[in-house]
Design a protein around this motif. Structure first.
Motif, PDB file in Angstrom:
ATOM      1  N   GLY A   1       6.931 -11.239   5.555  1.00  0.00           N
ATOM      2  CA  GLY A   1       6.453 -10.653   6.798  1.00  0.00           C
ATOM      3  C   GLY A   1       7.349  -9.588   7.396  1.00  0.00           C
ATOM      4  N   THR A   2       8.456  -9.265   6.716  1.00  0.00           N
ATOM      5  CA  THR A   2       9.380  -8.257   7.259  1.00  0.00           C
ATOM      6  C   THR A   2       9.184  -6.892   6.615  1.00  0.00           C
ATOM      7  OG1 THR A   2      11.133  -8.683   5.634  1.00  0.00           O
ATOM      8  CG2 THR A   2      11.100 -10.065   7.629  1.00  0.00           C
ATOM      9  N   ARG A   3       8.353  -6.812   5.608  1.00  0.00           N
ATOM     10  CA  ARG A   3       8.104  -5.541   4.922  1.00  0.00           C
ATOM     11  C   ARG A   3       6.624  -5.472   4.573  1.00  0.00           C
ATOM     12  NH1 ARG A   3      11.524  -8.759   2.062  1.00  0.00           N
ATOM     13  NH2 ARG A   3      13.328  -7.399   2.080  1.00  0.00           N
ATOM     14  N   PRO A   4       6.053  -4.285   4.431  1.00  0.00           N
ATOM     15  CA  PRO A   4       4.607  -4.185   4.201  1.00  0.00           C
ATOM     16  C   PRO A   4       4.197  -4.665   2.815  1.00  0.00           C
ATOM     17  CG  PRO A   4       5.635  -2.015   4.164  1.00  0.00           C
ATOM     18  CD  PRO A   4       6.689  -2.977   4.613  1.00  0.00           C
ATOM     19  N   TYR A   5       2.957  -5.128   2.736  1.00  0.00           N
ATOM     20  CA  TYR A   5       2.310  -5.406   1.459  1.00  0.00           C
ATOM     21  C   TYR A   5       1.266  -4.318   1.227  1.00  0.00           C
ATOM     22  CZ  TYR A   5      -0.831  -7.320  -2.056  1.00  0.00           C
ATOM     23  OH  TYR A   5      -1.609  -7.467  -3.177  1.00  0.00           O
ATOM     24  N   TRP A   6       1.203  -3.788   0.003  1.00  0.00           N
ATOM     25  CA  TRP A   6       0.275  -2.721  -0.365  1.00  0.00           C
ATOM     26  C   TRP A   6      -0.512  -3.200  -1.582  1.00  0.00           C
ATOM     27  CZ3 TRP A   6      -1.363   0.983   2.478  1.00  0.00           C
ATOM     28  CH2 TRP A   6      -1.972   2.123   1.948  1.00  0.00           C
ATOM     29  N   ARG A   7      -1.825  -3.058  -1.517  1.00  0.00           N
ATOM     30  CA  ARG A   7      -2.681  -3.724  -2.500  1.00  0.00           C
ATOM     31  C   ARG A   7      -2.439  -3.274  -3.940  1.00  0.00           C
ATOM     32  NH1 ARG A   7      -9.258  -4.689  -2.186  1.00  0.00           N
ATOM     33  NH2 ARG A   7      -9.600  -4.993  -4.419  1.00  0.00           N
ATOM     34  N   SER A   8      -2.266  -2.007  -4.156  1.00  0.00           N
ATOM     35  CA  SER A   8      -2.123  -1.495  -5.524  1.00  0.00           C
ATOM     36  C   SER A   8      -1.395  -0.166  -5.472  1.00  0.00           C
ATOM     37  CB  SER A   8      -3.498  -1.323  -6.181  1.00  0.00           C
ATOM     38  OG  SER A   8      -3.375  -0.810  -7.502  1.00  0.00           O
ATOM     39  N   SER A   9      -0.947   0.292  -6.609  1.00  0.00           N
ATOM     40  CA  SER A   9      -0.453   1.661  -6.717  1.00  0.00           C
ATOM     41  C   SER A   9      -1.207   2.329  -7.855  1.00  0.00           C
ATOM     42  CB  SER A   9       1.048   1.690  -7.010  1.00  0.00           C
ATOM     43  OG  SER A   9       1.537   3.009  -6.991  1.00  0.00           O
ATOM     44  N   PRO A  10      -2.056   3.320  -7.557  1.00  0.00           N
ATOM     45  CA  PRO A  10      -2.280   3.907  -6.238  1.00  0.00           C
ATOM     46  C   PRO A  10      -3.330   3.116  -5.447  1.00  0.00           C
ATOM     47  CG  PRO A  10      -3.606   5.073  -7.835  1.00  0.00           C
ATOM     48  CD  PRO A  10      -2.818   4.032  -8.608  1.00  0.00           C
ATOM     49  N   TRP A  11      -3.359   3.399  -4.133  1.00  0.00           N
ATOM     50  CA  TRP A  11      -4.363   2.769  -3.279  1.00  0.00           C
ATOM     51  C   TRP A  11      -4.648   3.675  -2.091  1.00  0.00           C
ATOM     52  CZ3 TRP A  11      -8.099  -0.464  -3.594  1.00  0.00           C
ATOM     53  CH2 TRP A  11      -8.680  -1.021  -2.450  1.00  0.00           C
ATOM     54  N   GLY A  12      -5.942   3.868  -1.807  1.00  0.00           N
ATOM     55  CA  GLY A  12      -6.368   4.658  -0.665  1.00  0.00           C
ATOM     56  C   GLY A  12      -7.560   4.013  -0.003  1.00  0.00           C
ATOM     57  N   GLU A  13      -7.896   4.491   1.179  1.00  0.00           N
ATOM     58  CA  GLU A  13      -8.919   3.840   1.990  1.00  0.00           C
ATOM     59  C   GLU A  13     -10.310   3.918   1.362  1.00  0.00           C
ATOM     60  OE1 GLU A  13     -10.815   4.114   6.504  1.00  0.00           O
ATOM     61  OE2 GLU A  13      -8.893   5.057   6.041  1.00  0.00           O
ATOM     62  N   ASN A  14     -10.705   5.097   0.909  1.00  0.00           N
ATOM     63  CA  ASN A  14     -12.057   5.275   0.371  1.00  0.00           C
ATOM     64  C   ASN A  14     -12.084   5.433  -1.142  1.00  0.00           C
ATOM     65  OD1 ASN A  14     -13.357   5.238   2.973  1.00  0.00           O
ATOM     66  ND2 ASN A  14     -12.484   7.284   3.300  1.00  0.00           N
ATOM     67  N   TYR A  15     -10.935   5.705  -1.716  1.00  0.00           N
ATOM     68  CA  TYR A  15     -10.809   5.877  -3.165  1.00  0.00           C
ATOM     69  C   TYR A  15      -9.387   5.522  -3.552  1.00  0.00           C
ATOM     70  CZ  TYR A  15     -10.315   8.301  -7.664  1.00  0.00           C
ATOM     71  OH  TYR A  15     -10.047   8.605  -8.976  1.00  0.00           O
ATOM     72  N   PRO A  16      -9.196   4.691  -4.589  1.00  0.00           N
ATOM     73  CA  PRO A  16      -7.840   4.205  -4.885  1.00  0.00           C
ATOM     74  C   PRO A  16      -6.803   5.305  -5.105  1.00  0.00           C
ATOM     75  CG  PRO A  16      -9.455   2.895  -6.070  1.00  0.00           C
ATOM     76  CD  PRO A  16     -10.223   4.030  -5.437  1.00  0.00           C
ATOM     77  N   ASN A  17      -7.206   6.445  -5.649  1.00  0.00           N
ATOM     78  CA  ASN A  17      -6.221   7.501  -5.922  1.00  0.00           C
ATOM     79  C   ASN A  17      -6.418   8.685  -4.984  1.00  0.00           C
ATOM     80  OD1 ASN A  17      -3.925   8.306  -7.319  1.00  0.00           O
ATOM     81  ND2 ASN A  17      -5.079   9.439  -8.847  1.00  0.00           N
ATOM     82  N   SER A  18      -6.634   8.390  -3.724  1.00  0.00           N
ATOM     83  CA  SER A  18      -6.893   9.410  -2.712  1.00  0.00           C
ATOM     84  C   SER A  18      -5.688  10.329  -2.514  1.00  0.00           C
ATOM     85  CB  SER A  18      -7.241   8.738  -1.387  1.00  0.00           C
ATOM     86  OG  SER A  18      -7.359   9.683  -0.357  1.00  0.00           O
ATOM     87  N   GLU A  19      -5.968  11.563  -2.110  1.00  0.00           N
ATOM     88  CA  GLU A  19      -4.908  12.490  -1.722  1.00  0.00           C
ATOM     89  C   GLU A  19      -4.804  12.632  -0.201  1.00  0.00           C
ATOM     90  OE1 GLU A  19      -4.279  16.210  -3.700  1.00  0.00           O
ATOM     91  OE2 GLU A  19      -5.307  15.548  -5.515  1.00  0.00           O
ATOM     92  N   ILE A  20      -5.717  12.021   0.540  1.00  0.00           N
ATOM     93  CA  ILE A  20      -5.685  12.195   1.996  1.00  0.00           C
ATOM     94  C   ILE A  20      -5.169  10.958   2.730  1.00  0.00           C
ATOM     95  CG2 ILE A  20      -7.489  13.958   1.991  1.00  0.00           C
ATOM     96  CD1 ILE A  20      -9.446  11.795   2.975  1.00  0.00           C
ATOM     97  N   ASN A  21      -5.007   9.853   2.016  1.00  0.00           N
ATOM     98  CA  ASN A  21      -4.371   8.677   2.601  1.00  0.00           C
ATOM     99  C   ASN A  21      -3.834   7.803   1.479  1.00  0.00           C
ATOM    100  OD1 ASN A  21      -6.519   6.679   1.832  1.00  0.00           O
ATOM    101  ND2 ASN A  21      -7.739   7.957   3.228  1.00  0.00           N
ATOM    102  N   GLY A  22      -2.966   6.876   1.832  1.00  0.00           N
ATOM    103  CA  GLY A  22      -2.397   5.977   0.829  1.00  0.00           C
ATOM    104  C   GLY A  22      -1.436   6.695  -0.101  1.00  0.00           C
ATOM    105  N   ASN A  23      -1.228   6.089  -1.275  1.00  0.00           N
ATOM    106  CA  ASN A  23      -0.342   6.708  -2.264  1.00  0.00           C
ATOM    107  C   ASN A  23      -1.149   7.158  -3.475  1.00  0.00           C
ATOM    108  OD1 ASN A  23      -0.585   3.865  -3.161  1.00  0.00           O
ATOM    109  ND2 ASN A  23       0.944   4.428  -4.680  1.00  0.00           N
ATOM    110  N   HIS A  24      -0.554   8.030  -4.264  1.00  0.00           N
ATOM    111  CA  HIS A  24      -1.293   8.783  -5.275  1.00  0.00           C
ATOM    112  C   HIS A  24      -0.521   8.804  -6.598  1.00  0.00           C
ATOM    113  CE1 HIS A  24      -3.951  11.975  -6.776  1.00  0.00           C
ATOM    114  NE2 HIS A  24      -2.897  12.697  -7.080  1.00  0.00           N
ATOM    115  N   HIS A  25      -1.257   8.682  -7.701  1.00  0.00           N
ATOM    116  CA  HIS A  25      -0.705   8.921  -9.038  1.00  0.00           C
ATOM    117  C   HIS A  25      -1.305  10.229  -9.556  1.00  0.00           C
ATOM    118  CE1 HIS A  25       0.476   4.485 -10.113  1.00  0.00           C
ATOM    119  NE2 HIS A  25       0.885   4.842  -8.916  1.00  0.00           N
ATOM    120  N   GLN A  26      -0.452  11.169  -9.957  1.00  0.00           N
ATOM    121  CA  GLN A  26      -0.918  12.490 -10.366  1.00  0.00           C
ATOM    122  C   GLN A  26      -0.773  12.654 -11.880  1.00  0.00           C
ATOM    123  OE1 GLN A  26      -2.485  15.622 -11.158  1.00  0.00           O
ATOM    124  NE2 GLN A  26      -2.671  15.113  -8.996  1.00  0.00           N
TER     125      GLN A  26
END
Length: 819
Positions: free
Chosen positions: A470-495
């Motif tokens: 509970g002291t650090r964030p949990y992130w579902r996947s890498s990459p992960w975004g709100e509307n698409y897992p590999n989004s460029e407008i939010n979340g993190n991205h694999h290029q």
């Protein structure tokens, strides 16, 4: 006091099934042979000359029978002391790879099916004075995985489909940079624990709050108790060598977890590399009974807060790590296991690879989800060096099972891992997996919540991280975004459009992602690293053997496709290695500088990858033998906390000063236009103030005003002198190297001895010497810089560390540069 009886060292092994054994080995492997623990079956077979070195040439193909065989390990040992006063005797394996059972003195004491966690068995009623015998049975991981796949069904999986049914390092089944060497064995230490009353199981120092005057800390101490007795518990806290806190408590009856709050006045905070000191405190915790110390543990901890800022930034939603209230631009790389055979990785290997990371100005490594949860020593070093860790859980590129036994196994694993690692201030994020949802959505066009295993990453791991940390964030996947897992407008991205989809690296300029967690470009390792595994006749890019040492489909063709875009092609093997390393370095430099000037619209760049697990052509910056590629030396510069970046936009040039330091820098920017043949055509000096942790726009001009007339000869060099004479510099060239007109640089050099094993190399160039590569044939010499440019009429000094004599260095030095 509690005792540990070491059971590592000499063991024996033999095959337990014969179907897949080579005919010539059936007799030899039906009897007991020498083994070493910690180890793996491949290492024991290799040590007994039953298999050839799997890394050499194409031997990997010839050892594929190994993972289809069941194996048994045993150890006989003597106990010559009375242990009747101990309340518990535990047989503890820190790591068993991966499926099987354990016998002690002919009785089964337990089963195992997860290589990532310790396995501990109560054996007080089975252990005896005198001779004892342990047997560990390992079921073939390939057979075990395929049996489960047959029972529960084939899932959408990249590479070997049966791998997902085993809680085992996924890369051991083969990856696009790793061999198929699916191991079995006792891969971590094993010992007997003789316990009186209780043992200390977990210790966690949790930062509750930080103010200007103090930090509030909760010490959570978990005991494993075996009696109802009250125990004395003592906590001592030290900063450096000074004791700053002490408290004695009573642990009542069956209480297993004790949380104790305390304050540290004027607390020293842990900061990432480049943003402050990674301050650590030392805690000593001991439990005792009637004045006798039962168990004692020393644990370091850091005081820091971490927050993931996700808010509207005008382009989408930000993805910014904030440590102790300070926004951090994350500069780093992806970490994979440092060997295909994990027991070969030593503390010295971690020391070197992690020190090189700090020296190259990295402040983050991502522990990738297809490998392992690293050794405690790895995280200890990251704590000390100020290297933040993006910690994946060990799932990669697949849908995963959801039947009850598998999910229960995952829950147990996750709880144990979170408890083991949560005390490390370096870990700033838990991540559910690598690329699972992205691949699923792209291939099926279905929702990520429809993916097999989705509940593990959406719910199970998240809940465990919240409950036990509970002291650090949990992130579902890498990459992960709100509307698409590999989004460029939010979340993190694999290029991976660049390189993997055959697009060249100039396309990085079009990528505006918020946090890039993977991007990469391949290059061969050092020639000496390849010589270890290739016969002389196969040291060329037409050999089957060298293609075998590039595991990506069409990896070698890609090397040449992208090389021809930028550099002249030669048929000299060593020259090609040099040019391919340069191409890789230029690609990642272009990407990183593009994203750094977007700070904090883009807030992190982690290139793929830092290290290697064998002698391979891959995306790494440092090869398997820890020899740095050109990318490593480039990273030292493009990750520099203060850096001038030159960007051409049509016929204009813009210069930015990047400042990642937590303080303002002021200095003088000197812009010069040179020709490759030695002329200086333009010079201008500009005063620049760059606010702390910011990007300053410093200069703009059209190219004509900078006297740039011939792109094949003219280039611009920027030098920023700041704060007590420090210098950061960069250059921009306007034509591909293959089309540039270079004159002979008129290079001169001198090596002088400075101290024991320390030398200074001075290089002078009359004309431009571009991409100067210094090597010492047959010797591993540590250089402070390499693959550098020397401007006309300039001298560069490089520090050399070597145990060789001056005469040996002078005879072995080799220098390359672009022509």
């Amino acid at each position: 006091m509690n005792l540990k009886f070491d059971l590592s060292g000499e063991w024996e092994f033999k095959a337990s099934s014969s179907e897949f054994l080579p005919q010539e080995l059936r007799t030899k492997l039906s009897i007991w042979n020498k083994a070493k623990v910690p180890g793996t079956i491949h290492l024991d077979l290799l040590a007994n000359d039953f298999i050839p070195d799997p890394f050499f040439e194409t031997n990997e193909i010839d050892v594929q029978w190994v993972d289809k065989v069941d194996w048994i390990y045993r150890k006989k040992f003597l106990l010559d002391f009375d242990f009747s006063d101990f309340h518990s005797v535990k047989l503890t394996f820190e790591g068993l790879d991966t499926v099987g059972s354990v016998k002690l003195n002919g009785e089964i004491v337990g089963h195992f099916n997860n290589m990532f966690i310790p396995h501990s068995f109560e054996v007080k009623n089975l252990i005896k004075s005198g001779e004892n015998e342990i047997e560990v049975f390992f079921k073939s991981p390939t057979v075990a995985g395929k049996e489960l796949e047959e029972k529960y069904g084939k899932l959408p999986v990249e590479l070997a489909t049966h791998r997902v049914y085993l809680r085992k390092a996924q890369y051991s089944f083969g990856w696009d940079w790793g061999p198929v060497l699916t191991t079995s064995g006792i891969w971590k230490p094993v010992y007997l624990e003789f316990i009186k009353f209780a043992k200390i199981k977990h210790v966690w120092f949790k930062t509750l709050s930080i103010s200007n005057s103090k930090a509030e800390i909760s010490a959570e101490i978990e005991l494993e108790k075996f009696t109802e007795d009250d125990l004395d518990l003592k906590i001592e806290i030290f900063y450096k060598d000074e004791k700053i806190y002490e408290r004695s408590l009573i642990q009542k009856k069956r209480d297993r977890v004790r949380a104790h709050r305390f304050e540290i006045i004027s607390a020293k905070l842990w900061f990432p590399n480049g943003y402050g000191e990674p301050e650590l405190y030392t805690a000593i915790i001991e439990i005792s009974k009637d004045g006798e110390v039962i168990d004692k543990i020393t644990k370091k901890f850091g005081i820091r807060t971490v927050k993931l800022i996700q808010e509207d930034d005008g382009e989408g939603e930000s993805f910014i790590f904030e440590i102790n209230g300070e926004k951090i631009f994350c500069k780093g790389a992806n970490w994979i296991p440092a060997d295909s055979f994990l027991p070969r990785v030593r503390k010295e290997d971690y020391d070197k690879l992690l020190k090189m990371a700090k020296d190259a100005n990295l402040n983050m490594l991502r522990v990738w989800g297809g490998g392992i949860y690293e050794d405690d020593y790895f995280y200890d070093k990251c704590d000390e060096l100020g290297i933040m860790i993006w910690q994946d859980f060990m799932f990669a590129c697949a849908g995963y099972p959801e039947y009850d036994e598998f999910v229960d196994n995952v829950k147990n694993e996750a709880i144990q891992i979170v408890k083991r690692l949560r005390n490390h201030p370096s870990i700033v994020l838990w991540c559910g997996n690598n690329e699972n949802e992205w691949i699923w959505v792209d291939k099926t066009q279905k929702s990520p919540d429809e993916m097999p295993g989705a509940k593990i990453f959406r719910d199970v791991l998240k809940e465990i991280c919240e409950q036990y940390d509970g002291t650090r964030p949990y992130w579902r996947s890498s990459p992960w975004g709100e509307n698409y897992p590999n989004s460029e407008i939010n979340g993190n991205h694999h290029q991976w459009k660049v390189w993997s989809q055959w697009i060249d690296y100039k396309n990085y300029e079009n990528v505006k992602a918020k946090f890039i967690t993977e991007f990469g470009f391949q290059a061969p390792p050092h020639i000496e690293t390849l010589k270890e595994v290739l016969k002389p006749e196969n040291r060329n890019f037409n050999s089957f053997s060298i293609h075998h040492h590039n595991k990506q489909t069409e990896g070698i063709p890609r090397l040449f496709r992208f090389l021809t875009s930028h550099f002249k092609i030669t048929d000299d093997f060593e020259d090609l290695i040099y040019l391919m390393q340069l191409n890789q370095a230029e690609a990642i430099k272009f990407a990183v500088e593009n994203w750094r000037i977007r700070k904090f619209k883009t807030a992190g760049t982690l290139f793929w990858q830092w290290n290697d697990c064998w002698n391979v052509i891959s995306w790494s910056a440092i090869d398997y033998r820890k020899r740095p590629k050109a990318l490593y030396y480039f990273a030292k510069k493009f990750f520099n906390p203060v850096l001038p970046v030159l960007k051409r936009i049509d016929d204009s040039l813009k210069i930015y000063i990047l400042n990642d330091l937590p303080r303002q820098v002021s200095g003088e920017l000197i812009v010069r236009t040179f020709t490759t043949y030695g002329a200086k055509k333009f010079e201008k000096k500009i005063k620049v103030d760059a606010e702390k942790n910011s990007v300053a726009f410093a200069f703009e001009s059209n190219l004509k005003g900078l006297k740039v007339e011939d792109f094949q000869t003219d280039y611009i060099h920027a030098e920023f002198k700041y704060n007590d004479g420090r210098i950061s510099e960069n250059s921009i060239y306007f034509e591909e190297p293959k089309f540039m007109k270079f004159k002979s640089p008129g290079l001169k050099f001198k090596i002088s001895k400075v101290d024991e094993n320390l030398y200074r190399l001075k290089l002078y160039s009359k004309n431009l010497a571009r991409a100067v590569f210094v090597d010492f044939s047959g010797f591993d010499v540590e250089l402070s810089d390499n693959f550098f440019d020397i401007n006309p009429d300039s001298t560069i000094e490089v520090e050399l560390k070597s145990d060789k004599t001056l005469s040996e260095l002078l005879k072995s030095i080799r220098i390359k540069f672009l022509t």
